[in-house]
Design an enzyme around this catalytic site. Structure first.
Site, PDB file in Angstrom:
ATOM      1  N   SER A  65      17.283  30.238 -18.717  1.00 38.08           N
ATOM      2  CA  SER A  65      16.705  30.780 -18.867  1.00 38.08           C
ATOM      3  C   SER A  65      15.603  30.722 -20.007  1.00 38.08           C
ATOM      4  CB  SER A  65      17.530  32.427 -19.496  1.00 38.08           C
ATOM      5  OG  SER A  65      17.632  32.935 -20.472  1.00 38.08           O
ATOM      6  N   VAL A  66      14.419  32.011 -19.715  1.00 38.13           N
ATOM      7  CA  VAL A  66      13.315  32.275 -21.021  1.00 38.13           C
ATOM      8  C   VAL A  66      14.266  32.864 -21.807  1.00 38.13           C
ATOM      9  CG1 VAL A  66      13.680  34.763 -20.347  1.00 38.13           C
ATOM     10  CG2 VAL A  66      11.343  34.227 -21.090  1.00 38.13           C
ATOM     11  N   LYS A  67      15.393  33.703 -22.665  1.00 39.15           N
ATOM     12  CA  LYS A  67      16.191  33.311 -23.581  1.00 39.15           C
ATOM     13  C   LYS A  67      16.296  32.756 -24.377  1.00 39.15           C
ATOM     14  CE  LYS A  67      15.546  38.000 -22.913  1.00 39.15           C
ATOM     15  NZ  LYS A  67      15.088  38.886 -23.881  1.00 39.15           N
ATOM     16  N   ASP A  68      16.920  31.605 -23.763  1.00 43.54           N
ATOM     17  CA  ASP A  68      16.543  30.260 -24.666  1.00 43.54           C
ATOM     18  C   ASP A  68      15.807  30.218 -25.979  1.00 43.54           C
ATOM     19  OD1 ASP A  68      18.515  29.513 -22.950  1.00 43.54           O
ATOM     20  OD2 ASP A  68      17.346  27.936 -21.904  1.00 43.54           O
ATOM     21  N   ALA A  71      17.006  33.103 -28.289  1.00 40.72           N
ATOM     22  CA  ALA A  71      18.217  32.794 -29.063  1.00 40.72           C
ATOM     23  C   ALA A  71      17.499  31.398 -29.879  1.00 40.72           C
ATOM     24  CB  ALA A  71      18.924  31.942 -27.941  1.00 40.72           C
TER      25      ALA A  71
END
Length: 364
Positions: A65-68, A71
């Site tokens: 996901s984009v949230k890597d 994070a």
């Protein structure tokens, strides 16, 4: 002579001498694989609008996901500030994808990971977090101003531990910085600076704000920025009213997007947003199935909402433009809902799907 001829033909037919085109370089571990995702032209909606609709394939990040990106940056920020040391614990409140990214980063870096999340999220996300070694606490979904909000519970958990950090993704500007330094520049390079419009939804606001900041500055203000919002979020009314209204309306099937406030990630760049679009759930669900049927792309409702918004933006800007959005993650994290006949019916969305697309709703 015949044997020699066949051997020569075989060498020519199966030669490995052709150059490899644009092969990615080797990277160092999970962390090195984050970012540099493809930019995909969505052919059917591009043809329909007379513009080029491009989608950043963030589901191709190593954690899915984009949230890597966020994070990685919030953990690196904590390390640079000395907030966490070897063997420590990372704690976060998240609707799922940032938690999954953090769980991967923590495994790669040797940290423990604790996640608090609303219990309204899909079981696939909860199960995946636990399989990645995270300690997961699904808690009742309550407003941010309630002390029992999942973010506040995460903060208290971190405070009670030694060598622990609450990464605070909603108001930690390292989240926004990830997209100023990586996603925005990638989009600009991939389109050789020809970016007429960008739109996406917001959860923490980091993706929209960071990309908006980079593209606005790089284009000298020429790139238009539209915020895309699901029902139940206040940001659409906030943008459309010039910051005077914060009104909710209904609820949404989308996960991890929409807000009840302007986060610290979004606040510095709110003035860069040119317009806002509110996308009905029926349109988002329809696009989930269209992308699968027409493009072979299997993504979740938030990604589909972004594509619907990109189509609407293209219509507003006029033909011949390059409009970019984000494909946040894959549909496998939501498939027990999005492809369930019973769930779709329970949400009153059966009529959102034309007959030729209902064949994909194979789950009961």
């Amino acid at each position: 002579m015949i044997r020699t001829g066949i051997s020569t033909l075989a060498r020519r037919t199966y030669s490995t001498a052709k150059p490899v085109i644009s092969a990615a370089k080797a990277v160092n571990g999970f962390v090195g694989a984050v970012g540099n995702t493809p930019l995909i032209r969505l052919n059917r909606v591009s043809e329909e609008t007379g513009s080029n609709i491009y989608a950043k394939a963030e589901f191709m990040n190593p954690g899915g996901s984009v949230k890597d990106r966020a994070a990685l940056f919030v953990v690196q920020d904590a390390e640079s500030k000395g907030l966490i040391k070897a063997g420590g614990t990372v704690v976060e409140g998240t609707a799922g994808n940032t938690g999954i990214g953090l769980a991967h980063v923590c495994r790669a870096k040797g940290y423990k990971c604790v996640i608090y999340m609303p219990n309204t999220q899909s079981q696939e996300k909860i199960d995946l977090l636990r399989m990645l070694g995270a300690e997961v606490y699904p808690v009742p979904a309550v407003a941010f101003d309630n002390p029992q909000n999942y973010n506040h519970q995460a903060a208290r958990h971190a405070e009670a531990l030694d060598n622990a950090v609450w990464t605070n993704q909603f108001d930690n500007s390292a989240n926004r910085q990830a997209h100023i330094e990586t996603t925005g520049p990638e989009i600009w390079q991939q389109l050789e600076g020809q970016v007429d419009g960008f739109t996406c939804s917001t959860g923490t606001g980091g993706t929209l704000a960071g990309i908006a900041r980079f593209l606005k500055e790089k284009s000298n203000g020429k790139t238009k920025i539209f915020l895309a919002d699901p029902p139940g979020s206040v940001l659409y009314s906030y943008i459309k009213s010039g910051g005077t209204l914060i009104e909710r309306g209904g609820s949404s099937i989308t996960e991890g997007i929409g807000q009840g406030r302007v986060t610290e990630n979004l606040k510095p760049d709110i003035e860069l947003i040119d317009d806002a679009l509110q996308i009905p759930d029926a349109d988002s669900l329809h696009m989930v199935y269209r992308l699968l049927d027409e493009e072979g792309i299997y993504v979740g409702a938030s990604s589909a909402l972004n594509v619907v918004a990109a189509v609407e933006m293209a219509k507003k800007l006029g033909p011949g433009k390059n409009v970019v959005t984000i494909l946040c993650d894959g549909a496998y994290r939501y498939q027990s809902r999005l492809f369930s006949k019973k769930w779709i019916e329970s949400k009153g969305l059966t009529d959102a799907l034309p007959e030729h697309l209902k064949k994909y709703a194979i789950l009961e």
